[in-house]
Design a protein around this motif. Structure first.
Motif, mmCIF file in Angstrom:
data_model
loop_
_atom_site.group_PDB
_atom_site.id
_atom_site.type_symbol
_atom_site.label_atom_id
_atom_site.label_comp_id
_atom_site.label_asym_id
_atom_site.label_seq_id
_atom_site.Cartn_x
_atom_site.Cartn_y
_atom_site.Cartn_z
ATOM 1 N N ALA A 44 32.274 -36.989 65.447
ATOM 2 C CA ALA A 44 31.039 -36.577 64.766
ATOM 3 C C ALA A 44 29.912 -36.340 65.776
ATOM 4 O O ALA A 44 29.180 -35.350 65.673
ATOM 5 C CB ALA A 44 30.626 -37.630 63.745
ATOM 6 N N LEU A 45 29.803 -37.235 66.759
ATOM 7 C CA LEU A 45 28.750 -37.076 67.773
ATOM 8 C C LEU A 45 29.020 -35.901 68.700
ATOM 9 O O LEU A 45 28.114 -35.435 69.396
ATOM 10 C CB LEU A 45 28.607 -38.364 68.600
ATOM 11 C CG LEU A 45 28.029 -39.559 67.860
ATOM 12 C CD1 LEU A 45 28.051 -40.799 68.760
ATOM 13 C CD2 LEU A 45 26.617 -39.269 67.365
ATOM 14 N N SER A 46 30.236 -35.410 68.723
ATOM 15 C CA SER A 46 30.571 -34.238 69.528
ATOM 16 C C SER A 46 30.220 -32.939 68.820
ATOM 17 O O SER A 46 29.973 -31.926 69.468
ATOM 18 C CB SER A 46 32.075 -34.224 69.862
ATOM 19 O OG SER A 46 32.435 -35.340 70.618
ATOM 20 N N VAL A 47 30.195 -32.970 67.493
ATOM 21 C CA VAL A 47 30.042 -31.736 66.721
ATOM 22 C C VAL A 47 28.680 -31.629 66.036
ATOM 23 O O VAL A 47 27.998 -30.600 66.132
ATOM 24 C CB VAL A 47 31.177 -31.628 65.668
ATOM 25 C CG1 VAL A 47 30.987 -30.419 64.781
ATOM 26 C CG2 VAL A 47 32.533 -31.595 66.360
ATOM 27 N N ILE A 48 28.266 -32.670 65.331
ATOM 28 C CA ILE A 48 27.064 -32.597 64.488
ATOM 29 C C ILE A 48 25.800 -32.241 65.263
ATOM 30 O O ILE A 48 25.028 -31.378 64.813
ATOM 31 C CB ILE A 48 26.893 -33.890 63.660
ATOM 32 C CG1 ILE A 48 28.033 -33.996 62.647
ATOM 33 C CG2 ILE A 48 25.537 -33.937 62.961
ATOM 34 C CD1 ILE A 48 28.119 -35.331 61.930
ATOM 35 N N PRO A 49 25.525 -32.836 66.436
ATOM 36 C CA PRO A 49 24.303 -32.432 67.156
ATOM 37 C C PRO A 49 24.263 -30.948 67.509
ATOM 38 O O PRO A 49 23.205 -30.325 67.454
ATOM 39 C CB PRO A 49 24.324 -33.313 68.405
ATOM 40 C CG PRO A 49 25.089 -34.526 67.989
ATOM 41 C CD PRO A 49 26.168 -33.997 67.083
ATOM 42 N N VAL A 99 40.282 -37.687 79.547
ATOM 43 C CA VAL A 99 38.972 -37.431 80.142
ATOM 44 C C VAL A 99 38.330 -38.775 80.477
ATOM 45 O O VAL A 99 38.181 -39.620 79.596
ATOM 46 C CB VAL A 99 38.077 -36.628 79.161
ATOM 47 C CG1 VAL A 99 36.698 -36.415 79.729
ATOM 48 C CG2 VAL A 99 38.737 -35.304 78.815
ATOM 49 N N PRO A 100 37.958 -38.993 81.754
ATOM 50 C CA PRO A 100 37.410 -40.303 82.119
ATOM 51 C C PRO A 100 35.981 -40.538 81.635
ATOM 52 O O PRO A 100 35.480 -41.645 81.697
ATOM 53 C CB PRO A 100 37.456 -40.289 83.651
ATOM 54 C CG PRO A 100 37.365 -38.849 84.007
ATOM 55 C CD PRO A 100 38.070 -38.109 82.903
ATOM 56 N N THR A 101 35.344 -39.498 81.145
ATOM 57 C CA THR A 101 33.972 -39.641 80.681
ATOM 58 C C THR A 101 33.954 -39.707 79.156
ATOM 59 O O THR A 101 34.958 -39.456 78.507
ATOM 60 C CB THR A 101 33.118 -38.438 81.138
ATOM 61 O OG1 THR A 101 33.600 -37.262 80.495
ATOM 62 C CG2 THR A 101 33.190 -38.261 82.643
ATOM 63 N N TYR A 102 32.786 -40.051 78.612
ATOM 64 C CA TYR A 102 32.663 -40.082 77.151
ATOM 65 C C TYR A 102 32.196 -38.710 76.702
ATOM 66 O O TYR A 102 31.017 -38.360 76.823
ATOM 67 C CB TYR A 102 31.705 -41.183 76.707
ATOM 68 C CG TYR A 102 31.726 -41.429 75.223
ATOM 69 C CD1 TYR A 102 32.904 -41.783 74.582
ATOM 70 C CD2 TYR A 102 30.580 -41.305 74.462
ATOM 71 C CE1 TYR A 102 32.940 -42.008 73.214
ATOM 72 C CE2 TYR A 102 30.595 -41.530 73.096
ATOM 73 C CZ TYR A 102 31.784 -41.877 72.480
ATOM 74 O OH TYR A 102 31.811 -42.089 71.122
ATOM 75 N N PHE A 103 33.121 -37.928 76.217
ATOM 76 C CA PHE A 103 32.909 -36.536 75.825
ATOM 77 C C PHE A 103 31.635 -36.330 74.999
ATOM 78 O O PHE A 103 30.835 -35.451 75.316
ATOM 79 C CB PHE A 103 34.160 -36.050 75.076
ATOM 80 C CG PHE A 103 34.203 -34.595 74.800
ATOM 81 C CD1 PHE A 103 34.667 -33.706 75.746
ATOM 82 C CD2 PHE A 103 33.783 -34.101 73.575
ATOM 83 C CE1 PHE A 103 34.716 -32.344 75.485
ATOM 84 C CE2 PHE A 103 33.822 -32.748 73.302
ATOM 85 C CZ PHE A 103 34.294 -31.864 74.260
ATOM 86 N N PRO A 104 31.418 -37.124 73.936
ATOM 87 C CA PRO A 104 30.208 -36.893 73.131
ATOM 88 C C PRO A 104 28.914 -37.064 73.930
ATOM 89 O O PRO A 104 27.937 -36.357 73.685
ATOM 90 C CB PRO A 104 30.300 -37.948 72.027
ATOM 91 C CG PRO A 104 31.731 -38.306 71.952
ATOM 92 C CD PRO A 104 32.267 -38.155 73.348
ATOM 93 N N TRP A 105 28.897 -37.978 74.878
ATOM 94 C CA TRP A 105 27.681 -38.214 75.658
ATOM 95 C C TRP A 105 27.403 -37.042 76.579
ATOM 96 O O TRP A 105 26.294 -36.520 76.615
ATOM 97 C CB TRP A 105 27.835 -39.508 76.464
ATOM 98 C CG TRP A 105 26.624 -39.892 77.224
ATOM 99 C CD1 TRP A 105 26.374 -39.679 78.555
ATOM 100 C CD2 TRP A 105 25.458 -40.539 76.707
ATOM 101 N NE1 TRP A 105 25.138 -40.161 78.899
ATOM 102 C CE2 TRP A 105 24.553 -40.698 77.776
ATOM 103 C CE3 TRP A 105 25.086 -41.003 75.449
ATOM 104 C CZ2 TRP A 105 23.314 -41.299 77.624
ATOM 105 C CZ3 TRP A 105 23.854 -41.597 75.308
ATOM 106 C CH2 TRP A 105 22.984 -41.744 76.384
ATOM 107 N N ASP A 106 28.409 -36.626 77.341
ATOM 108 C CA ASP A 106 28.218 -35.603 78.365
ATOM 109 C C ASP A 106 28.138 -34.189 77.816
ATOM 110 O O ASP A 106 27.385 -33.367 78.324
ATOM 111 C CB ASP A 106 29.368 -35.655 79.381
ATOM 112 C CG ASP A 106 29.406 -36.964 80.134
ATOM 113 O OD1 ASP A 106 28.349 -37.582 80.304
ATOM 114 O OD2 ASP A 106 30.506 -37.367 80.557
ATOM 115 N N ILE A 107 28.928 -33.898 76.808
ATOM 116 C CA ILE A 107 29.028 -32.532 76.303
ATOM 117 C C ILE A 107 28.056 -32.265 75.162
ATOM 118 O O ILE A 107 27.710 -31.131 74.894
ATOM 119 C CB ILE A 107 30.471 -32.237 75.833
ATOM 120 C CG1 ILE A 107 31.478 -32.498 76.944
ATOM 121 C CG2 ILE A 107 30.634 -30.835 75.309
ATOM 122 C CD1 ILE A 107 31.328 -31.587 78.145
#
Length: 185
Positions: A44-49, A99-107
């Motif tokens: 949700a945090l990857s798409v909604i924003p 992916v070693p990073t948190y996708f929603p945070w970075d992308i």
């Protein structure tokens, strides 16, 4: 100096160990993470924003704001990978297991937040906006993700993030104000 065969053998052995750990991480992800509540939150945090940004963006400035947003994505991913590789922090409940990073945070969260801030009161002093963004990111967003159990700090303090977030915002602001692009011929 070690000979090339020995160096190659060491590198190959290291790669094999990393590969085994990545395979184990993927198995854990499939068994425990995918479709969990924190995984769905990440989706949700990857798409909604992005949807919200698309709806509420300043349509006359879409290109320039996206230009800054892509800079934030690239820098966020790069710094997140460095922090993960040096064991400063790591993430649990990744949306994508390899992916070693948190996708929603970075992308999503970092760039979309910066892009919204760039649009809101565009004549406000960028240093004020940068400090608000940095303090919010470091002392509210990071602790929130830590509280959820997604973000795990190892040898990192939230305070270390403040100057980094401050600079990221200022560079994004600077890039959003660029207007001297040559035409394609």
């Amino acid at each position: 100096m070690k000979d090339n065969k020995q160096v190659r053998r060491l590198i190959d052995e290291n790669y094999d160990q990393i590969h085994k750990l990545i395979q184990e991480k993927i198995e854990i992800w499939f068994d425990y993470v995918v479709f969990s509540s924190l995984w769905w939150l990440g989706v949700a945090l990857s798409v909604i924003p992005w949807i919200l940004w698309f709806i509420f963006r300043n349509k006359n400035s879409t290109d320039r704001i996206l230009y800054s947003g892509f800079f934030v994505i690239i820098i966020s991913i790069a710094l997140d990978i460095v922090g993960d590789q040096f064991s400063l922090w790591h993430y649990r409940f990744n949306v994508i297991p390899i992916v070693p990073t948190y996708f929603p945070w970075d992308i999503t969260l970092m760039p979309v937040t910066v892009m919204f801030i760039l649009q809101i009161k565009p004549d406000t002093n960028p240093f004020i906006k940068a400090i608000v963004f940095a303090v919010f990111s470091a002392y509210i967003a990071e602790p929130f993700f830590h509280w959820l159990g997604i973000y795990v700090t190892l040898s990192w303090k939230y305070t270390y993030s403040v100057p980094i977030q401050f600079v990221i915002y200022l560079v994004a602001h600077y890039l959003s104000r660029r207007s001297h692009f040559s035409k394609f011929y």
